[in-house]
Design an enzyme around this catalytic site. Sequence first.
Site, PDB file in Angstrom:
ATOM      1  CG  ASP A  74      -1.800   1.186   1.311  1.00 34.70           C
ATOM      2  OD1 ASP A  74      -2.420   1.508   0.293  1.00 34.70           O
ATOM      3  OD2 ASP A  74      -1.872   1.820   2.376  1.00 34.70           O
ATOM      4  CB  THR A 101      -1.846   5.804  -1.993  1.00 35.87           C
ATOM      5  OG1 THR A 101      -1.821   4.385  -1.934  1.00 35.87           O
ATOM      6  CG2 THR A 101      -2.995   6.304  -1.145  1.00 35.87           C
TER       7      THR A 101
END
Length: 535
Positions: free
Chosen positions: A66, A99
């Site tokens: 992530d 992101t």
Amino acid sequence: MASLSMAPVNIFKHGADEEKAETARLSSFIGAIAIGDLVKSTLGPKGMDKILLSGAKGGSVTVTNDGATILKSIGVDNPAAKVLVDMSKVQDDEVGDGTTSVTVLAAELLREAELLIAKKIHPQTIISGWRKATQAARDALREAAVDHSDDPARFQEDLLNIARTTLSSKLLTHHKDHFSQLAVQAVLRLKGSGNLEAIHVIKKLGGSLTDSYLDEGFLLDKRIGVNQPKRLENANILIANTGMDTDKIKVFGSRVRVDSTAKVAEIEMAEKEKMKEKVDRILKHGINCFINRQLIYNYPEQLFAQAGVMAIEHADFAGVERLALVTGGEITSTFDHPEMVKLGHCKLIEEVMIGEDTLIHFSGVAMGEACTVVLRGATQQILDEAERSLHDALCVLAQTVKEPRTIYGGGCSEMLMAKVVSDLANRTPGKEAVAMESFAKALRMLPTIIADNAGYDSADLVAQLRAAHQENKTTFGLNMSEGVVGNMAELGVTESFQVKRQMLLSASEAAEMILRVDNIIKAAPRKRVPDHHPC
């Protein structure tokens, strides 16, 4: 006089540092590009993971792909790199996903800008070209967006596809069908409110990821007190944050002198009476369940047991806040006015077993949309990463319910925007056209990186994809399971319009901001002086 004016003048404090013009710009570019290169390998369905090891004693290990988590955990010193880190945090807070894409796109824009500045094109000219390119790309994205909100069956299919696409680049990719169903069910229970607080995620070691499930109700990771009812129907719940451990005098630094043990017993009796009075005041609220944020000692627990009231102690603060939200109650600290206290209600409270742990299950809560996702997994790292992946999917789905437009993924929308920007560049005279072409090139780098990360020939695939888009096959993108160019509409690779739009705008604004810099001034470090007056 002339010789005096030519002498360099230092106007800063001793220890302050300044980087000017080309040096400052180069420093910014290098920092931002390094951040992009760091997270680049995690992009796409075949992206790799990173291990983050904390510097603290005993160093906790985090395994993740992530982008926001990686960038949050690394300490960066370069100011341009910090801008990209902050930008990824905003993307995470705003839409929950994209992101990595936003960081990589900003870094690729700056990589292109570096080449243009080497060709002596002024930064303001580049920015002007980029602004026009961003607007054209945004319009193209809006036109390509599809809205199925008026057809519930197709919209639910869209939501499932978005959840699968979001999870396909995460740890849960092998169980994406199971988890996408779970995420869509949880979000649809919110009935469009988008309040993710009502979805509680509990992580329990043991079992495998496929044992994870959605529970319609609320789970609290605590135990019911001794000798108290273990099952309660039609519960009236008082949720409190109050001290129930007053079996000692709590005046700081106080001493009590007595001349016999009988006096000690008197003090203890007075303390007990005080506690009994407090419990009586609590019982006057007409409750049959008392949940406290703090400890409940043996004596008050015994009093609650005698009154047939279920008492639950030491519920963590997040748990208490969420419990108050879903049962419709309020957290109380004083008990003098029962009529002013708002109690929580639920139909059934009982103990349940998950793995080897006992939890308390609240069903039929006042807030009907409340639910709990129970995650199971072999290690704590797997559970943490599964929670992050599921959180991303839930955020994107909640956004899509509010803004139902969708677009196709797999590099399709990036290629679509790049084509529109290239066409605009071909029609634009002057140096701005070069800046626009660089913007299109940066957009085309995203599908290139996705293909590279999967180990395919990116040059060949992206050339095929570009040719398909030139033939107006606007739904074509990269099929990474086969390593070919495919129709995203048939494959169901769908993304949220909101996420893509936010990615485009955030990346272009951040890159523009870094490109404007021509001077970096660092403040002088504060001198450490010995403390001659320790307290």
